[in-house]
Design a protein around this motif. Structure first.
Motif, PDB file in Angstrom:
ATOM      1  N   MET A  14       0.844  -1.192   0.000  1.00  0.00           N
ATOM      2  CA  MET A  14       0.000   0.000   0.000  1.00  0.00           C
ATOM      3  C   MET A  14       0.877   1.240   0.000  1.00  0.00           C
ATOM      4  N   ASP A  15       0.626   2.162  -0.921  1.00  0.00           N
ATOM      5  CA  ASP A  15       1.358   3.423  -0.961  1.00  0.00           C
ATOM      6  C   ASP A  15       1.024   4.264   0.268  1.00  0.00           C
ATOM      7  N   PRO A  16       1.913   5.185   0.660  1.00  0.00           N
ATOM      8  CA  PRO A  16       1.620   6.009   1.837  1.00  0.00           C
ATOM      9  C   PRO A  16       0.475   6.990   1.621  1.00  0.00           C
ATOM     10  N   LEU A  17       0.137   7.271   0.368  1.00  0.00           N
ATOM     11  CA  LEU A  17      -0.956   8.173   0.029  1.00  0.00           C
ATOM     12  C   LEU A  17      -1.860   7.453  -0.960  1.00  0.00           C
ATOM     13  N   VAL A  18      -3.133   7.273  -0.600  1.00  0.00           N
ATOM     14  CA  VAL A  18      -4.058   6.542  -1.474  1.00  0.00           C
ATOM     15  C   VAL A  18      -5.196   7.464  -1.897  1.00  0.00           C
ATOM     16  N   SER A  19      -5.766   7.172  -3.051  1.00  0.00           N
ATOM     17  CA  SER A  19      -6.837   7.989  -3.606  1.00  0.00           C
ATOM     18  C   SER A  19      -8.198   7.535  -3.096  1.00  0.00           C
TER      19      SER A  19
ATOM     20  N   MET B 220      -5.578   1.074  20.333  1.00  0.00           N
ATOM     21  CA  MET B 220      -5.680   0.517  18.982  1.00  0.00           C
ATOM     22  C   MET B 220      -6.443  -0.810  18.997  1.00  0.00           C
ATOM     23  N   GLN B 221      -6.174  -1.633  19.987  1.00  0.00           N
ATOM     24  CA  GLN B 221      -6.894  -2.903  20.112  1.00  0.00           C
ATOM     25  C   GLN B 221      -8.388  -2.671  20.257  1.00  0.00           C
ATOM     26  N   SER B 222      -8.750  -1.677  21.053  1.00  0.00           N
ATOM     27  CA  SER B 222     -10.171  -1.407  21.262  1.00  0.00           C
ATOM     28  C   SER B 222     -10.847  -0.880  20.003  1.00  0.00           C
ATOM     29  N   LEU B 223     -10.059  -0.281  19.103  1.00  0.00           N
ATOM     30  CA  LEU B 223     -10.603   0.198  17.832  1.00  0.00           C
ATOM     31  C   LEU B 223     -10.669  -0.902  16.777  1.00  0.00           C
ATOM     32  N   GLY B 224     -10.071  -2.056  17.087  1.00  0.00           N
ATOM     33  CA  GLY B 224     -10.035  -3.132  16.109  1.00  0.00           C
ATOM     34  C   GLY B 224      -8.864  -3.044  15.156  1.00  0.00           C
ATOM     35  N   LEU B 225      -7.860  -2.230  15.514  1.00  0.00           N
ATOM     36  CA  LEU B 225      -6.638  -2.132  14.706  1.00  0.00           C
ATOM     37  C   LEU B 225      -5.605  -3.074  15.301  1.00  0.00           C
ATOM     38  N   GLY B 226      -5.074  -3.955  14.499  1.00  0.00           N
ATOM     39  CA  GLY B 226      -4.148  -4.936  15.040  1.00  0.00           C
ATOM     40  C   GLY B 226      -2.961  -5.174  14.148  1.00  0.00           C
ATOM     41  N   ASP B 227      -2.090  -6.054  14.597  1.00  0.00           N
ATOM     42  CA  ASP B 227      -0.928  -6.444  13.799  1.00  0.00           C
ATOM     43  C   ASP B 227      -1.426  -7.020  12.475  1.00  0.00           C
ATOM     44  N   GLY B 228      -0.855  -6.557  11.389  1.00  0.00           N
ATOM     45  CA  GLY B 228      -1.238  -7.059  10.082  1.00  0.00           C
ATOM     46  C   GLY B 228      -2.340  -6.279   9.398  1.00  0.00           C
ATOM     47  N   SER B 229      -2.935  -5.314  10.090  1.00  0.00           N
ATOM     48  CA  SER B 229      -3.982  -4.495   9.469  1.00  0.00           C
ATOM     49  C   SER B 229      -3.379  -3.535   8.455  1.00  0.00           C
ATOM     50  N   ARG B 230      -4.083  -3.331   7.361  1.00  0.00           N
ATOM     51  CA  ARG B 230      -3.802  -2.206   6.475  1.00  0.00           C
ATOM     52  C   ARG B 230      -4.678  -1.057   6.954  1.00  0.00           C
TER      53      ARG B 230
ATOM     54  N   PHE C  51       2.011   9.380  12.266  1.00  0.00           N
ATOM     55  CA  PHE C  51       3.299   9.361  12.965  1.00  0.00           C
ATOM     56  C   PHE C  51       3.252   8.402  14.148  1.00  0.00           C
ATOM     57  N   MET C  52       2.180   8.464  14.933  1.00  0.00           N
ATOM     58  CA  MET C  52       2.079   7.600  16.106  1.00  0.00           C
ATOM     59  C   MET C  52       1.987   6.130  15.714  1.00  0.00           C
ATOM     60  N   LEU C  53       1.177   5.824  14.732  1.00  0.00           N
ATOM     61  CA  LEU C  53       1.035   4.418  14.320  1.00  0.00           C
ATOM     62  C   LEU C  53       2.370   3.847  13.860  1.00  0.00           C
ATOM     63  N   THR C  54       3.116   4.602  13.065  1.00  0.00           N
ATOM     64  CA  THR C  54       4.400   4.088  12.584  1.00  0.00           C
ATOM     65  C   THR C  54       5.423   4.012  13.715  1.00  0.00           C
ATOM     66  N   MET C  55       5.382   4.998  14.622  1.00  0.00           N
ATOM     67  CA  MET C  55       6.295   4.978  15.774  1.00  0.00           C
ATOM     68  C   MET C  55       6.029   3.776  16.671  1.00  0.00           C
ATOM     69  N   PHE C  56       4.753   3.431  16.808  1.00  0.00           N
ATOM     70  CA  PHE C  56       4.379   2.340  17.699  1.00  0.00           C
ATOM     71  C   PHE C  56       4.219   1.000  16.977  1.00  0.00           C
TER      72      PHE C  56
ATOM     73  N   ALA D  88       3.034  -0.047  13.693  1.00  0.00           N
ATOM     74  CA  ALA D  88       2.182  -0.437  12.570  1.00  0.00           C
ATOM     75  C   ALA D  88       3.003  -0.422  11.284  1.00  0.00           C
ATOM     76  N   GLN D  89       2.815  -1.423  10.451  1.00  0.00           N
ATOM     77  CA  GLN D  89       3.679  -1.613   9.292  1.00  0.00           C
ATOM     78  C   GLN D  89       3.091  -1.093   7.982  1.00  0.00           C
ATOM     79  N   ASN D  90       1.771  -0.930   7.924  1.00  0.00           N
ATOM     80  CA  ASN D  90       1.125  -0.631   6.647  1.00  0.00           C
ATOM     81  C   ASN D  90       0.074   0.448   6.863  1.00  0.00           C
ATOM     82  N   VAL D  91       0.506   1.709   6.812  1.00  0.00           N
ATOM     83  CA  VAL D  91      -0.364   2.835   7.144  1.00  0.00           C
ATOM     84  C   VAL D  91      -0.330   3.851   6.002  1.00  0.00           C
TER      85      VAL D  91
END
Length: 286
Positions: free
Chosen positions: A1-6, A76-86, A103-108, A110-113
């Motif tokens: 996934m590109d860092p900027l999507v349409s 993030m867990q409570s939002l349903g965002l987990g390891d492997g999520s796009r 910034f926070m997701l990548t710092m903490f 998350a691999q695909n944001v």
């Protein structure tokens, strides 16, 4: 996934089992808008709401400070965002708050944001569907992890004034940078960190709210006298719009950029920190 999507890319991907859409809108107090209520009134179908105002370290002496890795992972867990999520982030905010969430997701860890180019404003302008109410997703595991190598403290910035290892860039508007426009908080001095360069975050967007091209972004930093061969520290008013500059630089392949999280809320409130006013020195021709 590109860092900027349409918006078209997102419309085509909605419903994918690993895709998570996040409304990361946040507003400054003077904007008098409620992001949670706006989310409930209209959000991209399937999107959850990330409450950035409460995703902070409440024990810190300055506002809007990065939370602990444990607090972030739990939210993030409570939002349903987990390891492997796009994860696709968007906002409807003048301060482009989705970049703070990125910034926070990548710092903490998350691999695909990615960010949605143009945010929900572009989505709505194209007549795409909105949902109402709140979305809830099942909890997913988000590993507690943190890389703070791209975060700078006041002590780091003070040290940098002496060794000049990193160049400081300031995302605030020109009036606040020069000191001609007074801070809304009377406890803060006016001006900027000595030797910093000013790239107003709003200059990175087209009139329709989409990001400028890589060549245009590079030209804006060059015109401001930013040496893109050096590591950078990004600062702003409260640690929010500094992330716009960091994301813009990421788009052009420059990632040795750090966030001064306390930004002017911390620097401007301390009588002991050196400050400058007036315009930045003119850029000398090569």
């Amino acid at each position: 996934m590109d860092p900027l999507v349409s918006t078209q890319w997102l419309a085509d991907e909605i419903g994918a089992s690993d895709l998570r859409i996040v409304d990361a809108s946040a507003f400054l107090p003077e904007q008098k808008r409620n992001p949670a209520l706006e989310y409930e009134a209209c959000h991209i179908p399937g999107a959850v709401f990330m409450d950035l105002a409460n995703l902070v370290d409440t024990t810190a002496p300055v506002p809007n400070t990065l939370p602990s890795a444990e607090k972030f992972a739990s939210r993030m867990q409570s939002l349903g965002l987990g390891d492997g999520s796009r994860i696709v982030l968007y906002d409807d905010s003048p301060v482009k708050s989705a970049t703070r969430a990125w910034f926070m997701l990548t710092m903490f860890g998350a691999q695909n944001v990615a960010l949605l180019d143009g945010g929900i404003a572009k989505w709505k302008a194209e007549g795409r569907p909105c949902a109402q109410g709140r979305e809830t997703l099942r909890h997913r595991h988000f590993t507690v992890w943190s890389d703070e190598s791209h975060v700078r403290s006041k002590a780091d910035v003070l040290r940098n004034l002496k060794d000049r290892r990193e160049q400081v860039i300031d995302a605030r508007g020109a009036g606040r940078f020069t000191g001609e426009q007074k801070e809304t908080n009377p406890a803060l001095a006016s001006g900027h960190i000595p030797a910093s360069r000013n790239v107003p975050y709003a200059s990175l967007f087209r009139p329709d709210g989409t990001w400028k091209s890589a060549d245009e972004i590079r030209a804006l930093f060059d015109a401001a006298g930013v040496d893109l061969s050096r590591p950078l520290i990004s600062s702003c008013g409260s640690g929010m719009t500094a992330n716009v500059l960091i994301f813009a630089l990421h788009l052009i392949g420059k990632d040795d950029v750090s966030l001064y999280d306390g930004s002017w809320s911390e620097w401007g409130a301390d009588p002991a920190t050196p400050k400058e006013t007036g315009p930045q020195p003119a850029v000398q021709p090569a």
